[in-house]
Each structure stands twice: as structure tokens, then as C-alpha cells.
Design a protein around this motif. Structure first.
Motif, PDB file in Angstrom:
ATOM      1  N   ALA A  71      -2.789   0.420  -7.381  1.00 53.65           N
ATOM      2  CA  ALA A  71      -1.757   0.962  -6.599  1.00 53.65           C
ATOM      3  C   ALA A  71      -1.517   2.377  -6.748  1.00 53.65           C
ATOM      4  O   ALA A  71      -1.187   3.306  -5.811  1.00 53.65           O
ATOM      5  N   ARG A  72      -1.759   2.878  -8.163  1.00 53.30           N
ATOM      6  CA  ARG A  72      -1.639   4.179  -8.300  1.00 53.30           C
ATOM      7  C   ARG A  72      -2.804   5.253  -7.540  1.00 53.30           C
ATOM      8  O   ARG A  72      -2.395   6.158  -6.970  1.00 53.30           O
ATOM      9  N   GLU A  73      -3.905   4.438  -7.714  1.00 49.16           N
ATOM     10  CA  GLU A  73      -5.070   5.018  -7.028  1.00 49.16           C
ATOM     11  C   GLU A  73      -5.068   5.409  -5.718  1.00 49.16           C
ATOM     12  O   GLU A  73      -5.634   6.247  -5.051  1.00 49.16           O
ATOM     13  N   GLN A  74      -4.870   4.209  -4.996  1.00 50.37           N
ATOM     14  CA  GLN A  74      -5.144   4.052  -3.808  1.00 50.37           C
ATOM     15  C   GLN A  74      -4.023   4.791  -2.832  1.00 50.37           C
ATOM     16  O   GLN A  74      -4.248   4.995  -1.910  1.00 50.37           O
ATOM     17  N   PHE A  75      -2.861   4.561  -3.629  1.00 56.67           N
ATOM     18  CA  PHE A  75      -1.605   4.997  -2.576  1.00 56.67           C
ATOM     19  C   PHE A  75      -0.980   6.315  -3.464  1.00 56.67           C
ATOM     20  O   PHE A  75       0.130   6.652  -3.010  1.00 56.67           O
ATOM     21  N   ASN A  76      -1.304   6.546  -4.574  1.00 55.48           N
ATOM     22  CA  ASN A  76      -0.865   7.939  -5.340  1.00 55.48           C
ATOM     23  C   ASN A  76       0.666   7.521  -5.536  1.00 55.48           C
ATOM     24  O   ASN A  76       1.576   8.454  -5.189  1.00 55.48           O
ATOM     25  N   ALA A  77       1.020   6.387  -6.137  1.00 56.14           N
ATOM     26  CA  ALA A  77       2.359   5.780  -6.340  1.00 56.14           C
ATOM     27  C   ALA A  77       2.975   5.707  -7.633  1.00 56.14           C
ATOM     28  O   ALA A  77       1.849   5.860  -8.526  1.00 56.14           O
ATOM     29  N   ARG A  78       3.978   6.166  -8.090  1.00 55.07           N
ATOM     30  CA  ARG A  78       4.649   5.996  -9.339  1.00 55.07           C
ATOM     31  C   ARG A  78       4.716   4.423  -9.366  1.00 55.07           C
ATOM     32  O   ARG A  78       5.081   3.972  -8.680  1.00 55.07           O
ATOM     33  N   LEU A  79       4.693   4.111 -10.788  1.00 57.77           N
ATOM     34  CA  LEU A  79       4.696   2.602 -10.960  1.00 57.77           C
ATOM     35  C   LEU A  79       5.899   2.230 -11.949  1.00 57.77           C
ATOM     36  O   LEU A  79       6.096   2.689 -12.943  1.00 57.77           O
ATOM     37  N   LEU A  80       6.545   1.324 -11.350  1.00 56.76           N
ATOM     38  CA  LEU A  80       7.873   0.774 -12.186  1.00 56.76           C
ATOM     39  C   LEU A  80       7.435  -0.596 -12.482  1.00 56.76           C
ATOM     40  O   LEU A  80       7.373  -1.552 -11.278  1.00 56.76           O
TER      41      LEU A  80
END
Length: 341
Positions: free
Chosen positions: A222-231
């Protein structure tokens, strides 16, 4: 005024489109647009019926958007709903969540009628341990206090010294004032609490069937594919927390989003929570590496309408169990919500 006990099933009326225009606009990004005309007659009927009954509808953050936004008077995580039940003035509470939540509401508001739309809405954590298991743990560890996650049955709470939620688990454990604490039933939440305190925890092997499915690899993707912050919720496995930007309760996740306002975020928890938060944070893109709780999904608008119409199923807790469980819940409420956000 129609008698609530003889109400017909709701049907579409053209005026609902105008009457609920604001709600429809709110729901449009959260549910398939073709479903909104199907939901509105039920929402309208429930809102009218709860007013006739003098009821308050409480909905957990994992409830679907048409319930959470459409009919609920009070929303929140397990701690917020427990606090609301204790303070509620209404004589009739409809708890849109799972069975242990309705039990907690009844324990904290014994003079009120508490309804749950589906008695089969259970919890893998609550099913993972019994009162006899707690007594056996106490026998093996004499003198060690028991802290039970609120995701447990009334009988288990009655065998406990205190309850907690993910919002205050560390503080409740430390409030026991002992070097050791028996913590049950979620082993992942227990491990998370153990990483935040010097108190030695004796853990049970329970887990949440929704959160245990997540992996660190999924979080990294999720972080690498979408450049998302993770909660992530602390009921997730430790390799998921290790990847997360923030770990906390459902309410704490909302507060983090309010403070940080990320452009893109992945909530590693139950899917409906991301749907409901999207309405609060329209400028944040929500990536959904999530799982649906099958028990929460048992609660539907038609079932809410039926339970208000028929005033059942009602939740009852034997007085002897309720009295002891109430003491454990009151200790949880006394600590309140003190997690870092």
C-alpha cells in the motif's frame, strides 16, 4: 400518526429525494449510487419510528455508511459507545454493533431496554475465551489481576478486575499497580500493550478474524504502490504495526487524520471505517487494504427497522453477572481515553 406496531414496509416516495438530498449527497461517494434510492425509504422509516419510540440509535464505526450516517444518533468506537450508554437519557437504545457491545450497554444502563438488530452479530475475540478459562488462568497465576479487552462476553467481564479498549489498554494495565497482569483475549493487542509498558503481560491466544488477516507485506505494498500513509489498528499482527505511520484505536485514527491531513492514506482495519471517515475528510484519498467484519455486516437497515417495530431482540444480562461485569467496565470508564494521538 401510524401505530409503530402495525407499520407497513417502507416504499419509495418521490419527495424523499428532496427531503434527504443532503444525506444522499453525503452518501454518494461512500456507497454505490444505485443503492441510495433503495436505502432512503428505510432510513426515512427508521428515523420516524425511532422518534415515535423515543429511541436512541448507537452505531459502531464499523457499521456501513447508510447506517452510520443515515440513522445513527451516536457513533464511535467501543469506548465511546460504552460511555454513551452510561450517560444516555433515552429509555430505549438500539445498538448497531456486535453482541458484546449491546451487553455492555445493558450492563451500564440496566434500567433501559437495549435492542440489537441481529443477535447473531458476534465476535471472534469474544468467542475465543470463556469465564471458565479466566478462572483457570487465575488459578495458574494466583494474585495476578485480569484485564479483559471490551471485546468479551459479560461472563468474562464478570471474572475480570477491569476492562479496557484499544484506546486505554496501556493505562488500564498500569492502573492495576502490579508487576504482572493477565491480559486477554487478543494476543496482538496484548503484544502491542506489552511493547508500551514495563508491566509483564500474561496473554491469551485470541485474535480478531478481521485484523489478523493483514500482513506486513500488504502494508508495504500500500505504501509503495500508492504512496500512502499507513494507519493500523493494534489488533493487527506486529509486522503490520512495524510498517505503519500510526497505530491506534478507531477514534485515534480519526484524530490523526484531522491533525495530519494526508493526501493519501491506507487504513489497515475494517473497511466501513474508511468509508465513514471519507465523509469527514473529502480531500484525503483513502486506499482500502481492508477486510469487512462479517458480524458487523449482519446489521442492516431492514433489521434495525424490524427491531424498532417489534421491540426485539432485547439483550438481557443476569443480575449477578451484570453486577460484577459493571465493576470491571466502570474501572475502564474511570481511566477514559488517554492514548497518545
Amino acid at each position: 400518526m401510524n401505530d409503530p406496531d402495525t407499520l407497513p414496509l417502507p416504499v419509495w416516495r418521490d419527495e424523499l429525494e428532496l427531503e434527504y438530498a443532503a444525506l444522499a449527497e453525503r452518501l454518494e461517494p461512500l456507497v454505490p449510487c444505485l443503492e441510495i434510492p433503495l436505502h432512503l425509504p428505510w432510513i426515512d422509516a427508521i428515523n420516524k419510528l425511532k422518534k415515535q419510540r423515543g429511541a436512541v440509535i448507537m452505531a459502531h464505526s464499523y457499521q456501513s455508511p447508510e447506517i452510520f450516517h443515515g440513522v445513527a444518533d451516536i457513533t464511535g468506537d467501543s469506548l465511546a459507545l460504552a460511555q454513551a450508554a452510561a450517560a444516555c437519557d433515552a429509555d430505549l437504545i438500539v445498538l448497531c454493533g456486535v453482541h458484546f457491545m449491546a451487553e455492555s450497554a445493558k450492563i451500564l444502563a440496566p434500567g433501559k431496554t437495549v435492542l440489537i438488530p441481529d443477535v447473531e452479530a458476534g465476535c471472534s475475540l469474544a468467542a475465543s475465551i470463556t469465564a471458565a478459562d479466566v478462572r483457570a488462568l487465575r488459578a495458574r497465576h494466583p494474585g495476578v489481576p485480569v484485564v479483559s479487552y471490551v471485546n468479551t462476553t459479560a461472563e468474562v467481564k464478570a471474572e475480570s478486575d477491569a476492562c479496557c479498549t484499544s484506546a486505554n489498554a496501556v493505562e488500564v494495565v498500569e492502573a492495576m499497580g502490579t508487576a504482572q497482569v493477565i491480559f486477554l483475549p487478543d494476543r496482538f493487542l496484548g503484544n502491542y500493550v506489552a511493547s508500551k509498558t514495563a508491566v509483564e503481560l500474561i496473554l491469551w491466544s485470541g485474535s480478531c478474524e478481521v485484523h489478523e488477516q493483514f500482513t506486513g507485506q500488504q502494508a508495504r505494498h500500500a505504501r509503495e504502490q500508492f504512496n500512502a500513509r499507513l494507519l493500523a489498528h493494534p489488533e493487527c499482527p506486529p509486522d503490520v504495526w512495524a510498517e505503519a505511520d500510526f497505530v491506534g484505536s478507531t477514534t485515534a485514527m480519526g484524530k490523526w487524520l484531522e491533525r495530519e491531513r494526508p493526501a493519501r492514506v491506507a487504513l489497515i482495519t475494517e473497511c466501513s471505517m474508511a468509508d465513514n471517515l471519507r465523509a469527514r475528510f473529502p480531500d484525503t484519498e483513502f486506499i482500502k487494504p481492508c477486510n469487512l467484519c462479517p458480524h458487523m455486516q449482519r446489521i442492516t437497515l431492514p433489521k434495525i427497522h424490524a427491531c424498532l417495530r417489534d421491540l426485539r431482540p432485547a439483550v438481557e444480562v443476569p443480575e449477578a453477572v451484570a453486577t460484577r461485569a459493571c465493576m470491571a467496565l466502570q474501572r475502564m470508564l474511570a481511566v477514559g481515553r488517554r492514548e497518545a494521538v
